[in-house]
Design an enzyme around this catalytic site. Structure first.
Site, PDB file in Angstrom:
ATOM      1  N   HIS A  84      -7.557   6.272  10.039  1.00 57.84           N
ATOM      2  CA  HIS A  84      -6.457   5.543   9.395  1.00 57.84           C
ATOM      3  C   HIS A  84      -6.974   4.804   8.151  1.00 57.84           C
ATOM      4  O   HIS A  84      -7.461   3.678   8.230  1.00 57.84           O
ATOM      5  CB  HIS A  84      -5.892   4.536  10.411  1.00 57.84           C
ATOM      6  CG  HIS A  84      -4.623   3.879   9.959  1.00 57.84           C
ATOM      7  ND1 HIS A  84      -3.874   3.078  10.769  1.00 57.84           N
ATOM      8  CD2 HIS A  84      -3.963   3.899   8.783  1.00 57.84           C
ATOM      9  CE1 HIS A  84      -2.818   2.643  10.130  1.00 57.84           C
ATOM     10  NE2 HIS A  84      -2.861   3.117   8.897  1.00 57.84           N
ATOM     11  N   ARG A 130       3.119   6.303  12.181  1.00 56.37           N
ATOM     12  CA  ARG A 130       2.426   5.756  13.340  1.00 56.37           C
ATOM     13  C   ARG A 130       2.198   6.868  14.349  1.00 56.37           C
ATOM     14  O   ARG A 130       3.088   7.701  14.594  1.00 56.37           O
ATOM     15  CB  ARG A 130       3.229   4.631  14.022  1.00 56.37           C
ATOM     16  CG  ARG A 130       3.204   3.290  13.295  1.00 56.37           C
ATOM     17  CD  ARG A 130       1.785   2.704  13.210  1.00 56.37           C
ATOM     18  NE  ARG A 130       1.749   1.479  12.417  1.00 56.37           N
ATOM     19  CZ  ARG A 130       1.325   1.407  11.147  1.00 56.37           C
ATOM     20  NH1 ARG A 130       0.895   2.479  10.507  1.00 56.37           N
ATOM     21  NH2 ARG A 130       1.309   0.247  10.527  1.00 56.37           N
ATOM     22  N   ASN A 184       0.813  -1.219   0.000  1.00 56.14           N
ATOM     23  CA  ASN A 184       0.000   0.000   0.000  1.00 56.14           C
ATOM     24  C   ASN A 184       0.850   1.275   0.000  1.00 56.14           C
ATOM     25  O   ASN A 184       0.374   2.338   0.376  1.00 56.14           O
ATOM     26  CB  ASN A 184      -0.979  -0.008   1.185  1.00 56.14           C
ATOM     27  CG  ASN A 184      -0.278  -0.269   2.508  1.00 56.14           C
ATOM     28  OD1 ASN A 184       0.950  -0.163   2.584  1.00 56.14           O
ATOM     29  ND2 ASN A 184      -1.027  -0.600   3.531  1.00 56.14           N
ATOM     30  N   GLN A 222      -5.759   3.082  18.400  1.00 54.55           N
ATOM     31  CA  GLN A 222      -6.757   3.067  17.335  1.00 54.55           C
ATOM     32  C   GLN A 222      -7.781   1.983  17.632  1.00 54.55           C
ATOM     33  O   GLN A 222      -7.368   0.899  18.028  1.00 54.55           O
ATOM     34  CB  GLN A 222      -6.095   2.800  15.989  1.00 54.55           C
ATOM     35  CG  GLN A 222      -5.340   4.004  15.484  1.00 54.55           C
ATOM     36  CD  GLN A 222      -4.763   3.811  14.084  1.00 54.55           C
ATOM     37  OE1 GLN A 222      -4.002   4.624  13.625  1.00 54.55           O
ATOM     38  NE2 GLN A 222      -5.083   2.721  13.417  1.00 54.55           N
TER      39      GLN A 222
HETATM   40  P1  NAI Z   1      10.292   0.782   4.552  1.00 49.87           P
HETATM   41  O1  NAI Z   1      10.819  -0.294   5.424  1.00 49.87           O
HETATM   42  O2  NAI Z   1      10.363   0.614   3.082  1.00 49.87           O
HETATM   43  O3  NAI Z   1      11.027   2.160   4.913  1.00 49.87           O
HETATM   44  C1  NAI Z   1      11.172   2.617   6.221  1.00 49.87           C
HETATM   45  C2  NAI Z   1      12.461   3.411   6.264  1.00 49.87           C
HETATM   46  O4  NAI Z   1      12.531   4.091   7.515  1.00 49.87           O
HETATM   47  C3  NAI Z   1      13.715   2.537   6.169  1.00 49.87           C
HETATM   48  O5  NAI Z   1      14.530   3.010   5.123  1.00 49.87           O
HETATM   49  C4  NAI Z   1      14.374   2.700   7.526  1.00 49.87           C
HETATM   50  O6  NAI Z   1      15.783   2.652   7.468  1.00 49.87           O
HETATM   51  C5  NAI Z   1      13.895   4.082   7.912  1.00 49.87           C
HETATM   52  N1  NAI Z   1      14.013   4.393   9.337  1.00 49.87           N
HETATM   53  C6  NAI Z   1      13.861   3.599  10.415  1.00 49.87           C
HETATM   54  N2  NAI Z   1      14.071   4.300  11.537  1.00 49.87           N
HETATM   55  C7  NAI Z   1      14.370   5.567  11.165  1.00 49.87           C
HETATM   56  C8  NAI Z   1      14.683   6.759  11.862  1.00 49.87           C
HETATM   57  N3  NAI Z   1      14.755   6.788  13.202  1.00 49.87           N
HETATM   58  N4  NAI Z   1      14.918   7.870  11.145  1.00 49.87           N
HETATM   59  C9  NAI Z   1      14.888   7.868   9.792  1.00 49.87           C
HETATM   60  N5  NAI Z   1      14.605   6.767   9.073  1.00 49.87           N
HETATM   61  C10 NAI Z   1      14.332   5.640   9.755  1.00 49.87           C
HETATM   62  O7  NAI Z   1       8.789   1.022   5.028  1.00 49.87           O
HETATM   63  P2  NAI Z   1       7.632   1.756   4.232  1.00 49.87           P
HETATM   64  O8  NAI Z   1       6.899   0.805   3.376  1.00 49.87           O
HETATM   65  O9  NAI Z   1       8.168   2.986   3.620  1.00 49.87           O
HETATM   66  O10 NAI Z   1       6.647   2.118   5.450  1.00 49.87           O
HETATM   67  C11 NAI Z   1       7.077   2.969   6.483  1.00 49.87           C
HETATM   68  C12 NAI Z   1       6.048   2.994   7.600  1.00 49.87           C
HETATM   69  O11 NAI Z   1       4.857   3.626   7.161  1.00 49.87           O
HETATM   70  C13 NAI Z   1       5.585   1.610   8.059  1.00 49.87           C
HETATM   71  O12 NAI Z   1       6.482   1.018   8.959  1.00 49.87           O
HETATM   72  C14 NAI Z   1       4.276   1.932   8.700  1.00 49.87           C
HETATM   73  O13 NAI Z   1       4.453   2.283  10.058  1.00 49.87           O
HETATM   74  C15 NAI Z   1       3.774   3.145   7.924  1.00 49.87           C
HETATM   75  N6  NAI Z   1       2.661   2.811   7.019  1.00 49.87           N
HETATM   76  C16 NAI Z   1       1.466   3.452   7.201  1.00 49.87           C
HETATM   77  C17 NAI Z   1       0.380   3.145   6.414  1.00 49.87           C
HETATM   78  C18 NAI Z   1      -0.907   3.871   6.563  1.00 49.87           C
HETATM   79  O14 NAI Z   1      -1.921   3.393   6.070  1.00 49.87           O
HETATM   80  N7  NAI Z   1      -0.922   5.009   7.224  1.00 49.87           N
HETATM   81  C19 NAI Z   1       0.447   2.083   5.403  1.00 49.87           C
HETATM   82  C20 NAI Z   1       1.786   1.545   5.212  1.00 49.87           C
HETATM   83  C21 NAI Z   1       2.825   1.877   6.035  1.00 49.87           C
END
Ligand code: NAI
Length: 385
Positions: free
Chosen positions: A334, A286, A148, A315
């Site tokens: 959300h 989050r 997503n 939530q």
């Molecule tokens: P991803 O794993 O592709 O990218 C996350 C990135 O954040 C990684 O490159 C990681 O190194 C980086 N990261 C971790 N800790 C960090 C920090 N302290 N400072 C800077 N960068 C940091 O994950 P993706 O697919 O981009 O998703 C990210 C987050 O978005 C998910 O973990 C989830 O919590 C949230 N999400 C929310 C959705 C929604 O419907 N609102 C749907 C999908 C994801």
């Protein structure tokens, strides 16, 4: 005959792998027993569930019932994340949850689930599972990586524009029968020529940068301990900076990192004191990454000019959650990652993970968050400085 066959099977394999047992029974032409208990906790959609593409709700069961039952598994679907879930956990082997209606899989819940082997997140973001406790119990946690990310990236661009261009009060005037251009325009800006930064440039963060490029921002910045390749940086024209630099220089900050030990309350009073006065913040990552009360104070004082996103803690957000009532916000429930397009992808991805698990085939590495007592995803393991 099944009991005899099962005993023979178990004495031969000592494994108890339900799929192999299923195949064994089929080879003996015995009736299919209920093999694994699979529980899914999904949001209730009521009348909206009549839309058959709304797969991710309790009523439409991620479209998995036929598939699971045809393989002899028991499939229980609920929206209750408390008592009903607790009742089912002791003999559940596979638990499917979703970030949109998160069943908090705490250490206590894991302790009461001795048969739990696999937690599948239908979507992206598995922080609602206590990943340390899952590691201790050697439970695999997998999610439908990438399913997503486009949906969320589009939502972020929409909410950045909603804040910067002051959309919410403008719309409010229209539906209230009012007309006062000055009152809206005094707080409306262009996105062009602003400094925009993403905390986290993974799948979502990078897609946001791609979508922002044509807006001719003054600068695009990102902070992430896993840097992009130089080619990826050049393609969108983004610069890698520290978190400290990012928060001090940005007019707009978008939060796109997972919730883990080092990002819980990352945006706290100290950070709000340091941000540029008048910054806009969009958080679809989050809710718990942002200190609830410190944000309210920062918005009220004007340090933060506007806040948007779709994630809350807990939530569903309780009626008295202060973010509902703070000034200048453009929050939504959300739903950014649960568009109908996204649901199709994460329903398919959930099925793929289950098929692999029951067939004894490896789950795709990119879908694994923890496995065999270790973190498989680097996104949840921020190195010490
Ligand atoms: P991803 O794993 O592709 O990218 C996350 C990135 O954040 C990684 O490159 C990681 O190194 C980086 N990261 C971790 N800790 C960090 C920090 N302290 N400072 C800077 N960068 C940091 O994950 P993706 O697919 O981009 O998703 C990210 C987050 O978005 C998910 O973990 C989830 O919590 C949230 N999400 C929310 C959705 C929604 O419907 N609102 C749907 C999908 C994801």
């Amino acid at each position: 005959s099944f009991v005899r066959a099962k005993k023979t099977f178990l004495s031969v394999t000592h494994a108890g792998n339900s799929s192999l047992l299923h195949k064994f029974c089929q080879s003996l032409h015995t009736s299919t027993p209920s093999l694994a208990k699979v529980v899914a906790v999904l949001y209730e959609a009521g009348a909206a569930a009549k839309e058959p593409r709304l797969l991710g709700c309790k009523e439409n069961e991620l479209g998995l019932r036929k598939f699971l039952e045809s393989r002899g598994h028991k499939y229980i679907v609920m929206s209750d994340k408390e008592k009903l879930l607790d009742r089912e956990l002791p003999d559940t082997e596979v638990l499917i949850t979703t970030p949109f209606h998160p069943a908090y899989v705490t250490a206590d819940r894991i302790a009461m689930s001795p048969k739990l082997k696999l937690c599948v997140t239908a979507g992206v973001g598995s922080d609602h599972v206590d990943l340390h406790a899952a590691n201790k119990a050697k439970i695999t946690v997998a999610e439908v990586t990438g399913s997503n990310v486009v949906s969320v990236a589009e939502h972020i661009v929409m909410q950045i524009l909603a804040l910067v261009r002051n959309f919410v009060p403008a719309y409010g005037q229209v539906i209230k029968g009012e007309w006062n251009v000055g009152d809206i325009a005094k707080d409306a800006f262009d996105l062009e020529n602003k400094v925009v930064g993403t905390v986290g440039a993974g799948r979502i963060g990078y897609r946001v940068l791609e979508r922002l490029k044509p807006f001719h921002c003054k600068e695009l910045l990102y902070s992430d301990y896993q840097p992009l390749t130089p080619e990826m940086e050049r393609a969108v024209g983004v610069k890698h900076v520290s978190f400290e630099e990012l928060i001090q220089r940005c007019d707009v900050i978008t939060i796109n990192c997972p919730l883990h030990d080092k990002t819980r309350n990352l945006f706290n009073k100290d950070v709000f004191d340091k941000v540029k006065t008048g910054v806009y913040i969009v958080n679809t990552a989050r809710g718990a990454i942002v200190d609830r009360d410190a944000l309210v104070e920062a918005v009220k004082s004007g340090k933060v000019r506007g806040y948007a996103g779709d994630v809350w803690y807990p939530q569903p957000a309780p009626k008295d959650h202060p973010w509902r009532y703070m000034p200048r916000h453009a929050m939504t429930p959300h739903y950014s990652g649960t568009t109908l397009d996204a649901q199709m992808r994460y329903a398919e991805g959930t099925k793929d993970i289950l098929e692999r698990y029951f067939d004894g085939r490896p789950i795709k590495p990119e879908d694994l968050i923890v496995q065999d007592g270790q973190f498989a995803s680097k996104a949840y393991v921020q190195p010490e400085k």
